[in-house]
Write a protein that holds these residues in place. Structure first.
Motif, short mmCIF file in Angstrom:
data_model
loop_
_atom_site.label_atom_id
_atom_site.label_comp_id
_atom_site.label_asym_id
_atom_site.label_seq_id
_atom_site.Cartn_x
_atom_site.Cartn_y
_atom_site.Cartn_z
N SER A 49 1.05 -1.05 -0.09
CA SER A 49 0.01 -0.03 -0.05
C SER A 49 0.95 1.27 -0.05
CB SER A 49 -0.76 -0.13 1.23
OG SER A 49 -1.76 0.93 1.33
N PRO A 50 0.30 2.38 -0.72
CA PRO A 50 -0.77 2.53 -1.42
C PRO A 50 -0.64 1.95 -2.91
CG PRO A 50 0.69 4.67 -1.71
CD PRO A 50 1.35 3.53 -0.59
N SER A 51 0.28 1.16 -3.18
CA SER A 51 0.48 0.74 -4.59
C SER A 51 -0.18 -0.69 -4.79
CB SER A 51 1.90 0.49 -5.00
OG SER A 51 1.87 0.50 -6.39
N LEU A 52 -1.35 -0.82 -4.04
CA LEU A 52 -2.20 -2.07 -4.01
C LEU A 52 -3.74 -1.86 -4.37
CD1 LEU A 52 -2.05 -5.07 -2.57
CD2 LEU A 52 -2.67 -3.90 -0.54
N THR A 53 -4.07 -2.91 -5.03
CA THR A 53 -5.42 -2.76 -5.68
C THR A 53 -6.07 -4.13 -5.57
OG1 THR A 53 -6.52 -1.89 -7.63
CG2 THR A 53 -4.74 -3.05 -8.05
N MET A 54 -7.39 -3.89 -5.82
CA MET A 54 -8.16 -5.27 -5.73
C MET A 54 -9.35 -5.19 -6.61
SD MET A 54 -10.26 -7.10 -2.43
CE MET A 54 -11.81 -7.69 -2.94
N ALA A 55 -9.40 -6.32 -7.72
CA ALA A 55 -10.36 -6.22 -8.30
C ALA A 55 -11.46 -7.36 -7.84
CB ALA A 55 -10.01 -7.03 -9.73
N THR A 56 -12.86 -6.66 -8.00
CA THR A 56 -13.87 -7.66 -7.41
C THR A 56 -15.21 -7.49 -8.36
OG1 THR A 56 -15.58 -8.02 -5.67
CG2 THR A 56 -15.02 -5.71 -6.12
N ALA A 57 -15.50 -8.82 -8.47
CA ALA A 57 -16.96 -8.92 -9.09
C ALA A 57 -18.00 -9.17 -8.26
CB ALA A 57 -16.88 -10.12 -10.19
N PHE A 58 -17.78 -9.01 -6.96
CA PHE A 58 -18.80 -8.92 -5.78
C PHE A 58 -19.23 -10.37 -5.69
CE2 PHE A 58 -19.15 -4.80 -7.54
CZ PHE A 58 -18.74 -4.13 -6.22
N GLY A 59 -18.46 -11.41 -5.81
CA GLY A 59 -18.86 -12.68 -5.63
C GLY A 59 -18.62 -12.83 -4.10
N ALA A 60 -19.17 -13.99 -3.49
CA ALA A 60 -19.24 -14.35 -2.18
C ALA A 60 -17.99 -13.90 -1.61
CB ALA A 60 -19.67 -15.59 -1.77
N GLU A 61 -16.83 -14.56 -1.93
CA GLU A 61 -15.30 -14.28 -1.78
C GLU A 61 -15.04 -12.87 -1.55
OE1 GLU A 61 -16.39 -16.45 -3.90
OE2 GLU A 61 -15.91 -18.61 -2.83
N GLY A 62 -15.25 -12.21 -2.83
CA GLY A 62 -14.71 -10.79 -2.71
C GLY A 62 -15.34 -10.01 -1.73
N CYS A 63 -16.70 -10.13 -1.35
CA CYS A 63 -17.46 -9.45 -0.25
C CYS A 63 -16.84 -9.95 1.01
CB CYS A 63 -19.05 -9.91 -0.48
SG CYS A 63 -19.73 -9.42 -1.83
N VAL A 64 -16.24 -10.99 1.21
CA VAL A 64 -15.53 -11.54 2.50
C VAL A 64 -14.31 -10.54 2.61
CG1 VAL A 64 -14.15 -13.18 3.38
CG2 VAL A 64 -16.42 -13.57 2.53
N LEU A 65 -13.72 -10.50 1.54
CA LEU A 65 -12.42 -9.79 1.67
C LEU A 65 -12.47 -8.03 1.80
CD1 LEU A 65 -9.98 -11.35 -1.14
CD2 LEU A 65 -10.15 -11.78 1.23
N ILE A 66 -13.85 -7.72 1.08
CA ILE A 66 -13.90 -6.40 1.35
C ILE A 66 -14.35 -6.05 2.98
CG2 ILE A 66 -15.50 -4.44 0.92
CD1 ILE A 66 -15.65 -5.51 -1.80
N ASP A 67 -14.96 -7.09 3.44
CA ASP A 67 -15.54 -6.92 4.85
C ASP A 67 -14.15 -6.65 5.77
OD1 ASP A 67 -17.96 -7.18 7.01
OD2 ASP A 67 -16.19 -8.37 7.73
N MET A 68 -13.27 -7.71 5.54
CA MET A 68 -12.04 -7.96 6.18
C MET A 68 -11.30 -6.51 6.21
SD MET A 68 -10.90 -11.71 5.44
CE MET A 68 -11.67 -13.31 5.94
N LEU A 69 -10.89 -6.35 4.88
CA LEU A 69 -10.44 -4.90 4.61
C LEU A 69 -10.95 -3.84 5.40
CD1 LEU A 69 -9.58 -5.33 0.78
CD2 LEU A 69 -7.73 -5.17 2.45
N SER A 70 -12.21 -3.55 5.25
CA SER A 70 -12.72 -2.65 6.05
C SER A 70 -12.63 -2.36 7.55
CB SER A 70 -14.34 -2.52 5.75
OG SER A 70 -14.84 -3.64 6.39
N LYS A 71 -12.46 -3.70 8.08
CA LYS A 71 -12.00 -3.86 9.58
C LYS A 71 -10.72 -3.57 9.76
CE LYS A 71 -16.06 -6.73 10.46
NZ LYS A 71 -16.69 -8.05 10.26
#
Ligand code: SF4
Length: 250
Positions: A49-71
């Motif tokens: 970070s900040p040279s870190l990015t994530m692609a998501t199609a909002f699959g179940a796994e992507g939603c899990v990672l977004i939740d983890m990242l937000s925490k």
């Protein structure tokens, strides 16, 4: 900071140029095998970070990672999130993006082809998702992602090894030769059951199409409900041999 010894080892061994030192990247990946996805994400943030990015199609796994990242980072600034808006996504997927942004107070940027769907279909004489889905995926997904990760050192994906044969060899951290940066797969060794246990335990928003028999959700012309039959990718390009859009094939 977690794993200060590992970070030192990474920075020294990769010499800030991970693509040139694949054996050391493999060593780091093996060390991370025993860590939780949250620990792997923390490692990625601290190293890229900040040279870190994530692609998501909002699959179940992507939603899990977004939740983890937000925490891990409620500011949402550690990782730039984006969605490949192909122009063919389900309304439910687009609505889920809004729910995710509202719940976590973050932005999931839309990345699209320079050519709109009407422009592309006019140029090619109509849609090509049936006649040439590989080219369609290249135009709507691969080219935009290639452009989107320029200037970034690492990207995060939500793939799991047990989803498909081509994903079975994914490392936790690996060099992505196709896109020219490090790829981090925090859920590589997770199972579908672990993903859904996390979703229910943490009240993570997910695509309602999963409750209608869609194991995996991509673009609407190429995705069908599969019920209880088949594997996690059933219903994608149904009736063809195609199982991947090409983002995760080596
Ligand atoms: S999944 Fe289907 S509609 Fe979407 S980009 Fe690929 S071929 Fe085109």
């Amino acid at each position: 900071m977690i794993f200060p010894d590992l970070r030192d080892n990474v920075n020294e061994s990769l010499n800030k140029n991970p693509g040139t030192n694949l054996p050391q990247l493999k060593t780091v990946s093996l060390t991370l095998e025993a860590k939780s996805p949250q620990e792997i994400l923390t490692w990625a943030i601290e190293n890229y970070s900040p040279s870190l990015t994530m692609a998501t199609a909002f699959g179940a796994e992507g939603c899990v990672l977004i939740d983890m990242l937000s925490k891990l980072d409620p500011s949402g600034k550690s990782v730039r999130l984006f969605n490949l808006e192909t122009g063919y996504q389900f309304p439910e997927t687009l609505a889920l993006r809004e729910r995710i942004q509202d719940k976590y107070n973050l932005t999931v940027e839309f990345i699209s082809s320079k050519e709109t769907v009407p422009e592309m279909e006019a140029r090619l004489g109509g849609p090509i998702y049936n006649s040439n889905p590989t080219e369609c995926c290249r135009l709507r997904k691969l080219v935009p992602l290639t452009d989107a990760v320029v200037g970034y050192k690492a990207w995060i994906s939500a793939i799991r090894r047990d989803q498909t044969a081509s994903r079975a060899t994914a490392d936790i951290v690996e060099w992505d030769n196709k896109f020219g940066l490090v790829k981090v797969n925090p859920l590589a060794n997770w199972t579908k059951r672990l993903v859904w246990e996390y979703i229910f335990a943490n009240d993570v928003p997910y695509n309602p199409l999963h409750d209608q028999g869609f194991p995996s959700i991509g673009c609407f012309p190429c995705t069908r409900a599969a019920g209880q039959e088949g594997d996690d990718r059933s219903g994608r390009w149904a009736g063809t041999q195609k199982t991947e859009c090409g983002l995760h094939t080596k």
